[in-house]
Write a protein that holds these residues in place. Structure first.
Motif, PDB file in Angstrom:
ATOM      1  N   ASP A 247      44.812 126.343 -24.741  1.00 27.30           N
ATOM      2  CA  ASP A 247      46.217 126.090 -25.548  1.00 27.30           C
ATOM      3  C   ASP A 247      47.297 126.081 -24.720  1.00 27.30           C
ATOM      4  O   ASP A 247      48.269 124.764 -24.634  1.00 27.30           O
ATOM      5  CB  ASP A 247      46.619 126.636 -26.945  1.00 27.30           C
ATOM      6  N   GLN A 249      47.415 125.122 -21.493  1.00 24.81           N
ATOM      7  CA  GLN A 249      47.424 123.813 -20.837  1.00 24.81           C
ATOM      8  C   GLN A 249      47.925 122.867 -21.602  1.00 24.81           C
ATOM      9  O   GLN A 249      48.052 121.890 -20.351  1.00 24.81           O
ATOM     10  CB  GLN A 249      45.449 124.460 -20.256  1.00 24.81           C
ATOM     11  N   VAL A 250      47.299 122.867 -22.786  1.00 26.76           N
ATOM     12  CA  VAL A 250      47.442 121.933 -23.579  1.00 26.76           C
ATOM     13  C   VAL A 250      49.096 121.567 -23.250  1.00 26.76           C
ATOM     14  O   VAL A 250      49.983 120.441 -23.772  1.00 26.76           O
ATOM     15  CB  VAL A 250      46.792 121.385 -25.514  1.00 26.76           C
ATOM     16  N   THR A 251      49.638 122.827 -24.425  1.00 27.49           N
ATOM     17  CA  THR A 251      51.199 122.908 -24.220  1.00 27.49           C
ATOM     18  C   THR A 251      51.543 122.876 -23.521  1.00 27.49           C
ATOM     19  O   THR A 251      53.441 122.298 -22.970  1.00 27.49           O
ATOM     20  CB  THR A 251      51.321 123.942 -25.357  1.00 27.49           C
ATOM     21  N   GLN A 252      51.432 123.755 -21.870  1.00 25.77           N
ATOM     22  CA  GLN A 252      52.582 123.308 -20.799  1.00 25.77           C
ATOM     23  C   GLN A 252      52.137 122.361 -20.081  1.00 25.77           C
ATOM     24  O   GLN A 252      51.396 122.039 -19.567  1.00 25.77           O
ATOM     25  CB  GLN A 252      52.426 125.523 -20.534  1.00 25.77           C
TER      26      GLN A 252
END
Lengths: 337, 568
Positions: A247, A249-252
């Motif tokens: 998560d 890696q996806v959001t930041q």
């Protein structure tokens, strides 16, 4: 970075180690059968039916010189090109797909072993059913005068297109006093490929460019993209399953911008946005090192980032550059259709 | 009382139909022209199915899971080309849908917005439009709502009612919360969402049939990047096969015949009842089956083609075609593609496809600025917030624009499209027109020797005006994105009259109460053939600007239940 997290460096390292044992076909000219001119393969992929590939040594040399012009490597460009990726060999595998069992058309699924899977499913090509075998023989071999293949008229197969086109290039080289196409200076090779004067050469370029792109930037199990060179200079993460992304890696962002560094606005209550975004932040406009091409990109490409529509575009191209350009023209502002 | 049905097509409409009928004890045979790509199908629970799909772009380019463009070509032309006597200007995939067990849902990205209340009463509310065959739906949102709810809970839809704007909930009221919470939103989409908020729009989590938590024994999505156009490698997406068809087959009441192309529906001499379905099997041999009900779910173009191929003495212009509406009113979604450009890599691909939606441009809009564009009103669409391109797709796209050689390679290195652009798509509504149609190509055939479907299309002035009206608003939204250094849009309808390359398709067998102006009744039953129903998006009288699959599913389930209950 957390050790459990996906690491691009780790994947590339694994891939490099893998490439030594990969079922990639290695073609050695010195092993060719001198009588037939066919190229033998010394480390065949699994279930190779007869050990022969379609293009002979002479043709493969010419094709290598063609692919080199499509995606140049050293010395013109610092990054590896089509020759380094083995694109000509991969195309030869496609033309020879039915020399293998199963034919090398569709790599298996669901995972390669580049992102956490123990077994490389991609390397196990999918057996074709009768429909698919018919379809792919028609594309590769052409209709060959067989009535059942000519339901919409004769079809010239890719094998013939390559054979004719490569012979035409070598013949054209004679006009420049060269023994073959591969011996010509780069500029002359470009001229021959671009001029379009010879329909046999134009037909070759029409299919060979997209086949080269497949081999340069697609999965290495098809025989190209050796050592993942096509995924290196392009900063592509490749297939990442089954590991996927966390998560975080996806959001930041991996490389935060200025606007990411500001604290979250107090009481913003944003649940679908990045809490670190600051609405008043600005980024300086950077200098681009290739302004003309980027300008063209902004004009023509910026809005085309849609996987939903681009799959149709790719399928409609059917491996043909002319058809691809017809598809793209549907999305090009300023052209009247 | 055991009943029998033949379902033609195994995509969402066919899958949910087979599931519902099986549950009610019917014996169902599904004919699917594609092959099965999920090892274990019909043998093990959906949570244990294997897959031949993978994160492999070459397979997509080679039409894996799609009809082969040479074996089963479609042809296409524009309305103006047709008027000039051109038989076809395109041949190949054109606007082909998927062909595999599970249909196009095997490689969709499962965005599941519902249509709105107002979409069912468009003609009554907004009046006629010149050149368009506007119509109300013969059903209402309220009739469909229980079926929306049921399919969402069967397939597993993520979303959050609490984050949906009031105006969205007013138009698409829901009886309960979503099955699971939203998956995380990708970084690039968060930037775009901030841009949307800056211009006053309200992004919210996009309903999607993708697992954000483990559901039905299948894992949560891990945002692998390669979603739209790819089969899910980890079984995290609900679709026709895992959610409906496989359970139906495991029940023992449904069988699926793969590589079975239905090519003719036979009727009695009076034409009032279908007596058999003829199909070609995987060996190319002709076979036939009979059943109490023939339920067509081939997707709009193939459904129309089958009806036209089934012409006989009683139905000289095609089965159920007294109204001459079979094949007409073919609708797509007229996309406006947009993108914001960035100086650096914003990871636009790294996400579960698109997780945010903006509905502020759905409309309708009727002000003087709309009248000035020559249309009485404009209906817009949702905007999909955030998307990216994978590598080979990027390479093809540059190949279409530029030359080969260093210019191409430099673009691949700098990657304006993949690394530096985050995309949005406005899923524009397409009004129904009589001349946007499917017919049978007079010359081009498939490998069986059957006439290929031919698509004739042009966007209506409503779509062109919509591009002029909505395009600048979308571009302004993109320019407001934090860090954006440029933005552009591609207003499809203003650029080309060709049918857009999209899997969003509808019309061709519209349902309605009047047999003179519609093909089937409110239950999808052909007005003139008692036991033949159209179950798929062919029945849609209009095509609002929302991804259609959840409505296809809900409507097919509604019709199925009415069949089971003997209402139709």
């Amino acid at each position: 970075m957390d050790e459990e997290q996906y690491s691009r460096r780790e994947v590339l390292k694994q891939a490099a180690a893998l490439s030594g044992g990969l079922a990639t076909v290695t073609v050695f000219g010195g092993c060719a059968d001198g009588n037939s001119g066919k190229v033998a393969i010394t480390r065949p992929p699994r279930n190779n039916a007869n050990g022969e590939l379609f293009l002979n040594e002479t043709e493969l040399k010419a094709l290598n010189a063609v692919c080199d012009r499509f995606v140049p490597g050293a010395p013109e460009d610092p990054s590896p090109g089509a020759v380094d990726a083995g694109c000509a060999d991969a195309i030869n595998l496609l033309l020879s797909a039915f020399a293998f069992d199963p034919p090398m058309i569709f790599a298996g699924g669901p995972f390669s072993d580049r992102a956490g899977a123990e077994h490389n499913d991609f390397a196990d090509f999918i057996p074709l059913d009768s429909y698919e075998a018919f379809a792919w023989r028609l594309k590769i071999e052409g209709s060959l005068g067989l009535p059942e293949r000519e339901f919409n008229g004769p079809v010239k197969g890719w094998q013939q297109t390559y054979r004719d086109g490569l012979a035409a290039l070598d013949a054209a080289a004679a006009g420049y006093g060269a023994p073959d196409f591969a011996s010509l200076p780069l500029e002359t090779r470009d001229l021959l490929l671009r001029s379009g004067d010879d329909p046999l050469i134009a037909d070759l370029v029409d299919v060979a460019f997209l086949h080269t792109l497949d081999a340069m930037y697609g999965a290495p199990e098809y025989g190209g993209n050796r050592n993942l060179v096509g995924w290196g200079f392009t900063e592509y993460e490749g297939d990442v399953q089954p590991r996927g992304f966390t998560d975080e890696q996806v959001t930041q962002p991996d490389n935060p911008g200025l606007f990411d560094l500001a604290p979250a606005p107090a009481g913003s209550g944003v649940t679908t946005g990045n809490s670190r975004l600051r609405s008043s932040a600005l980024l300086p406009v950077p200098d681009l090192d290739d302004a003309l091409e980027m300008r063209r990109a902004f004009n023509d490409l910026v809005a085309m980032t849609s996987g939903e529509l681009s799959l149709g575009m790719m399928q409609n191209s059917q491996g043909s550059l002319k058809k691809l350009r017809a598809e793209i023209s549907k999305l090009t502002p300023g052209e009247s259709k | 009382m055991a009943r029998t049905a033949i379902v033609i097509g195994s995509g969402p409409a066919g899958g949910v139909t087979a599931w519902a009928l099986s549950q009610a004890g019917w014996d169902v045979t599904v004919l699917e022209r594609g092959r099965n790509l999920r090892p274990g199908f019909g043998e093990v629970p959906s949570s244990e199915l294997g897959t031949l799909y993978g994160s492999d772009e070459i397979k997509g380019a080679r039409s894996f899971g799609f009809p082969d463009p040479v074996m089963e070509p479609m042809t296409g032309r524009t309305q103006s080309e047709a008027a000039a006597g051109t038989q076809r200007s395109a041949q190949g995939s054109v606007v082909n849908m998927g062909a595999a067990v599970g249909g196009t849902s095997m490689h969709y990205n499962a965005k599941f917005p519902r249509f709105w209340k107002q979409d069912f009463t468009q003609l009554s509310d907004l009046g006629p439009v010149d050149g368009a065959q506007m119509a109300d739906w013969p059903i209402s949102y309220d009739e469909l709502e229980p079926y929306y709810d049921e399919v969402e809970y069967q397939i597993g839809v993520q979303g959050d009612v609490d984050q949906m704007p009031d105006f969205v909930l007013a138009q698409s009221p829901r009886s309960r919360q979503f099955v699971m919470p939203p998956n995380p939103t990708g970084y690039a989409a968060q930037l775009l969402a901030e841009g949307a908020r800056r211009v006053g729009y309200s992004p919210f989590p996009y309903p999607a049939a993708v697992n954000s938590v483990e559901f039905d024994g299948r894992p949560r999505c891990n945002s692998c990047q390669l979603c739209s156009g790819f089969g899910c490698p980890i079984n995290a997406r609900g679709d026709s096969l895992v959610s409906f068809l496989n359970p139906a087959v495991l029940s023992g009441k449904t069988r699926v015949i793969e590589r079975a192309l239905a090519y003719r529906i036979e009727t009695n001499a009076a034409g009032s009842r279908a007596t058999a379905v003829h199909y070609y099997d995987k060996n190319g041999d002709s076979q036939s089956l009979s059943a109490d009900k023939i339920l067509i779910a081939g997707s709009p173009i193939q459904t129309a083609r089958l009806l036209l191929l089934s012409a006989n003495t009683a139905h000289p212009n095609g089965l159920g075609n007294r109204s001459d509406q079979v094949g007409r009113n073919l609708m797509f979604h007229n996309f406006i593609l947009g993108g914001a450009a960035f100086e650096r890599n914003v990871q636009s691909l790294r996400a579960q496809s698109t997780t945010l939606e903006v509905d502020d441009l759905v409309g309708p809009f009727t002000g003087p600025e709309v009248q000035a564009l020559g249309v009485p009103y404009l209906k817009g669409a949702l905007i999909q917030i955030g998307s990216g391109l994978p590598l080979l797709t990027e390479a093809y796209t540059y190949g279409g624009f530029t030359d080969f050689g260093l210019a191409h390679k430099n673009l691949m290195r700098q990657s304006p499209m993949r690394l530096r652009i985050a995309g949005v798509q406005f899923v524009g509504e397409d009004l129904p027109q009589a001349d946007n149609r499917v017919d049978l190509d007079p010359e081009v055939k498939d490998w069986h020797g059957l006439p290929s479907p031919r698509v004739t299309y042009a966007p209506h002035q409503h779509e062109k005006a919509g591009s002029q009206f909505f395009g600048p608003r979308i571009q302004a939204m993109l320019m407001a994105t934090p860090g954006a250094i440029g933005a552009a849009i591609i207003p499809n309808p203003l650029i080309s009259d060709a049918a857009p390359s999209t899997f969003h398709q509808a019309g061709t067998a519209r349902m309605g109460d009047d047999p003179e102006t519609s093909v089937c009744d409110r239950n999808g039953r052909l007005h003139d053939v008692d036991n033949v129903h159209v179950m798929d998006g062919s029945t849609f009288p209009t095509f609002p600007g929302f991804n259609p699959t959840v409505t296809v599913l809900a409507n097919a389930l509604r019709i199925s239940r009415n069949i089971i209950d003997g209402i139709t």
